[in-house]
Design a protein around this motif. Sequence first.
Motif, mmCIF file in Angstrom:
data_model
loop_
_atom_site.group_PDB
_atom_site.id
_atom_site.type_symbol
_atom_site.label_atom_id
_atom_site.label_comp_id
_atom_site.label_asym_id
_atom_site.label_seq_id
_atom_site.Cartn_x
_atom_site.Cartn_y
_atom_site.Cartn_z
ATOM 1 N N ASN A 128 -5.053 -2.142 -1.807
ATOM 2 C CA ASN A 128 -5.209 -3.094 -2.913
ATOM 3 C C ASN A 128 -5.955 -4.348 -2.459
ATOM 4 O O ASN A 128 -6.308 -5.194 -3.285
ATOM 5 C CB ASN A 128 -3.844 -3.482 -3.490
ATOM 6 C CG ASN A 128 -3.212 -2.312 -4.243
ATOM 7 O OD1 ASN A 128 -3.868 -1.676 -5.064
ATOM 8 N ND2 ASN A 128 -1.965 -1.997 -3.931
ATOM 9 N N SER A 129 -6.171 -4.475 -1.151
ATOM 10 C CA SER A 129 -7.077 -5.501 -0.631
ATOM 11 C C SER A 129 -8.471 -4.896 -0.558
ATOM 12 O O SER A 129 -8.610 -3.704 -0.258
ATOM 13 C CB SER A 129 -6.649 -5.943 0.777
ATOM 14 O OG SER A 129 -5.475 -6.730 0.729
ATOM 15 N N HIS A 130 -9.499 -5.710 -0.796
ATOM 16 C CA HIS A 130 -10.870 -5.182 -0.811
ATOM 17 C C HIS A 130 -11.250 -4.545 0.534
ATOM 18 O O HIS A 130 -12.100 -3.675 0.595
ATOM 19 C CB HIS A 130 -11.873 -6.292 -1.168
ATOM 20 C CG HIS A 130 -11.840 -7.448 -0.208
ATOM 21 N ND1 HIS A 130 -10.881 -8.429 -0.277
ATOM 22 C CD2 HIS A 130 -12.615 -7.746 0.854
ATOM 23 C CE1 HIS A 130 -11.083 -9.295 0.705
ATOM 24 N NE2 HIS A 130 -12.122 -8.907 1.409
ATOM 25 N N ASP A 131 -10.586 -5.006 1.616
ATOM 26 C CA ASP A 131 -10.930 -4.496 2.945
ATOM 27 C C ASP A 131 -9.807 -3.646 3.562
ATOM 28 O O ASP A 131 -9.808 -3.390 4.758
ATOM 29 C CB ASP A 131 -11.291 -5.654 3.881
ATOM 30 C CG ASP A 131 -10.245 -6.773 3.861
ATOM 31 O OD1 ASP A 131 -9.243 -6.647 3.115
ATOM 32 O OD2 ASP A 131 -10.434 -7.765 4.581
ATOM 33 N N GLY A 132 -8.845 -3.209 2.730
ATOM 34 C CA GLY A 132 -7.737 -2.388 3.234
ATOM 35 C C GLY A 132 -8.031 -0.903 3.056
ATOM 36 O O GLY A 132 -8.819 -0.517 2.190
ATOM 37 N N HIS A 133 -7.401 -0.065 3.879
ATOM 38 C CA HIS A 133 -7.769 1.361 3.900
ATOM 39 C C HIS A 133 -6.691 2.326 3.416
ATOM 40 O O HIS A 133 -7.013 3.475 3.118
ATOM 41 C CB HIS A 133 -8.175 1.754 5.325
ATOM 42 C CG HIS A 133 -9.436 1.092 5.762
ATOM 43 N ND1 HIS A 133 -10.671 1.671 5.636
ATOM 44 C CD2 HIS A 133 -9.661 -0.130 6.298
ATOM 45 C CE1 HIS A 133 -11.607 0.851 6.078
ATOM 46 N NE2 HIS A 133 -11.009 -0.257 6.490
ATOM 47 N N ASN A 134 -5.425 1.903 3.387
ATOM 48 C CA ASN A 134 -4.356 2.872 3.112
ATOM 49 C C ASN A 134 -3.453 2.411 1.973
ATOM 50 O O ASN A 134 -3.319 1.220 1.724
ATOM 51 C CB ASN A 134 -3.516 3.098 4.382
ATOM 52 C CG ASN A 134 -4.359 3.583 5.540
ATOM 53 O OD1 ASN A 134 -4.702 2.820 6.429
ATOM 54 N ND2 ASN A 134 -4.739 4.847 5.517
ATOM 55 N N SER A 135 -2.812 3.403 1.350
ATOM 56 C CA SER A 135 -1.904 3.078 0.251
ATOM 57 C C SER A 135 -0.592 2.512 0.803
ATOM 58 O O SER A 135 -0.258 2.703 1.980
ATOM 59 C CB SER A 135 -1.612 4.349 -0.558
ATOM 60 O OG SER A 135 -0.876 5.251 0.255
ATOM 61 N N VAL A 136 0.148 1.865 -0.062
ATOM 62 C CA VAL A 136 1.462 1.330 0.326
ATOM 63 C C VAL A 136 2.366 2.487 0.764
ATOM 64 O O VAL A 136 3.122 2.363 1.733
ATOM 65 C CB VAL A 136 2.081 0.527 -0.839
ATOM 66 C CG1 VAL A 136 3.505 0.105 -0.525
ATOM 67 C CG2 VAL A 136 1.229 -0.707 -1.138
ATOM 68 N N GLU A 137 2.266 3.605 0.065
ATOM 69 C CA GLU A 137 3.058 4.787 0.423
ATOM 70 C C GLU A 137 2.764 5.239 1.865
ATOM 71 O O GLU A 137 3.683 5.469 2.658
ATOM 72 C CB GLU A 137 2.726 5.915 -0.575
ATOM 73 C CG GLU A 137 3.430 7.228 -0.332
ATOM 74 C CD GLU A 137 4.932 7.190 -0.606
ATOM 75 O OE1 GLU A 137 5.403 6.258 -1.289
ATOM 76 O OE2 GLU A 137 5.635 8.107 -0.122
ATOM 77 N N GLN A 138 1.484 5.327 2.199
ATOM 78 C CA GLN A 138 1.110 5.710 3.574
ATOM 79 C C GLN A 138 1.620 4.688 4.589
ATOM 80 O O GLN A 138 2.046 5.038 5.691
ATOM 81 C CB GLN A 138 -0.420 5.819 3.702
ATOM 82 C CG GLN A 138 -1.009 7.021 2.987
ATOM 83 C CD GLN A 138 -2.536 6.952 2.963
ATOM 84 O OE1 GLN A 138 -3.133 5.923 2.647
ATOM 85 N NE2 GLN A 138 -3.176 8.065 3.297
ATOM 86 N N MET A 139 1.575 3.428 4.208
ATOM 87 C CA MET A 139 2.054 2.365 5.112
ATOM 88 C C MET A 139 3.551 2.515 5.375
ATOM 89 O O MET A 139 4.011 2.355 6.509
ATOM 90 C CB MET A 139 1.766 0.991 4.502
ATOM 91 C CG MET A 139 0.289 0.659 4.431
ATOM 92 S SD MET A 139 -0.026 -0.785 3.400
ATOM 93 C CE MET A 139 0.557 -2.093 4.482
ATOM 94 N N CYS A 140 4.298 2.828 4.316
ATOM 95 C CA CYS A 140 5.753 2.985 4.471
ATOM 96 C C CYS A 140 6.066 4.164 5.389
ATOM 97 O O CYS A 140 6.913 4.066 6.282
ATOM 98 C CB CYS A 140 6.409 3.186 3.111
ATOM 99 S SG CYS A 140 6.355 1.713 2.082
ATOM 100 N N ILE A 141 5.381 5.276 5.163
ATOM 101 C CA ILE A 141 5.623 6.469 5.981
ATOM 102 C C ILE A 141 5.322 6.161 7.448
ATOM 103 O O ILE A 141 6.096 6.491 8.346
ATOM 104 C CB ILE A 141 4.768 7.653 5.465
ATOM 105 C CG1 ILE A 141 5.285 8.086 4.088
ATOM 106 C CG2 ILE A 141 4.773 8.823 6.447
ATOM 107 C CD1 ILE A 141 4.363 9.010 3.322
ATOM 108 N N THR A 142 4.215 5.470 7.688
ATOM 109 C CA THR A 142 3.842 5.115 9.066
ATOM 110 C C THR A 142 4.864 4.176 9.692
ATOM 111 O O THR A 142 5.248 4.334 10.858
ATOM 112 C CB THR A 142 2.437 4.461 9.089
ATOM 113 O OG1 THR A 142 1.523 5.381 8.514
ATOM 114 C CG2 THR A 142 2.006 4.117 10.505
#
Length: 272
Positions: free
Chosen positions: A14-28
């Motif tokens: 959701n940031s213009h320079d971010g690469h992953n979804s919040v879901e992926q971030m949580c799993i990681t």
Amino acid sequence: MFNNIYDSHCHSNNSHDGHNSVEQMCITAIEKGISGFALTDHCEVDLYKDEYINRVDNSFRDITLAKEKYKDILTLSAGIELGQPNYNIELSKEIINKHNYDFVIASTHGIGDSGDLCNVNYSNMSIREVNDLLDRYFKYYLEMVTICDFDTAAHLTYPLRYIEGVYNVKIDLAKYMDIIDEIFKTVINRGKALELNTSGLRQNIKKPFPTIELMKRYLDFGGELITIGSDSHRINDIAADFPVSLEFLDYIGFKYYSFYRERKANMIKIRL
Ligand SMILES: [Zn+2]
Ligand SMILES: [Zn+2]
């Protein structure tokens, strides 16, 4: 042995320079054994109406859903990284009040609406021009921490990521120490936190923002509230370099760092 790891500065796509979804971030984060993180997607106040309205709403929606979904295994904080909040104080208040945030980061990426200082070609500038720019940057940062609503003041030495790390121009921060001291005193007097941003440790500059020496100076002024943020824009970097950063903070005398929820600092013991 260090206590729980809480990363207070992470970006999703959701940031213009971010690469992953919040879901992926949580799993990681769960895979890495991290106790919690704050989602702090960008909102550049000088560009809000043109570029950030939808991104900010989407970011808050995603973290709210994730908070509920992962509440038993991950502590999540709904945050926002406000860039240049002093550019428009009323608008900044409006943005903060739009959602029920846990945590607000204040950042200076540009001076007013100058654009992000990452885009400046420092090789075209004389050292005097670079010094003048930094002087204006630190004064603008001081204004930000003096008049804005926020919880932590982010990456104090941000322009050095580019000036030193990319353009290899060495800067003597002693020139700005009076302003930096004022920034520290203001942050402390207002009961706010200072961020140790670990991103520089994995970038060319190979030091955090600000340096450990400046963190020690902040502590010597009586600064006790600090947050630690990886400033990750991809999942691999969540909580990057936390062990070494905690080691340094412990060594210079910090006992706790903070993780914010409902705009309140929760104190995390650095050493078990
Ligand atoms: Zn930033
Ligand atoms: Zn950031």
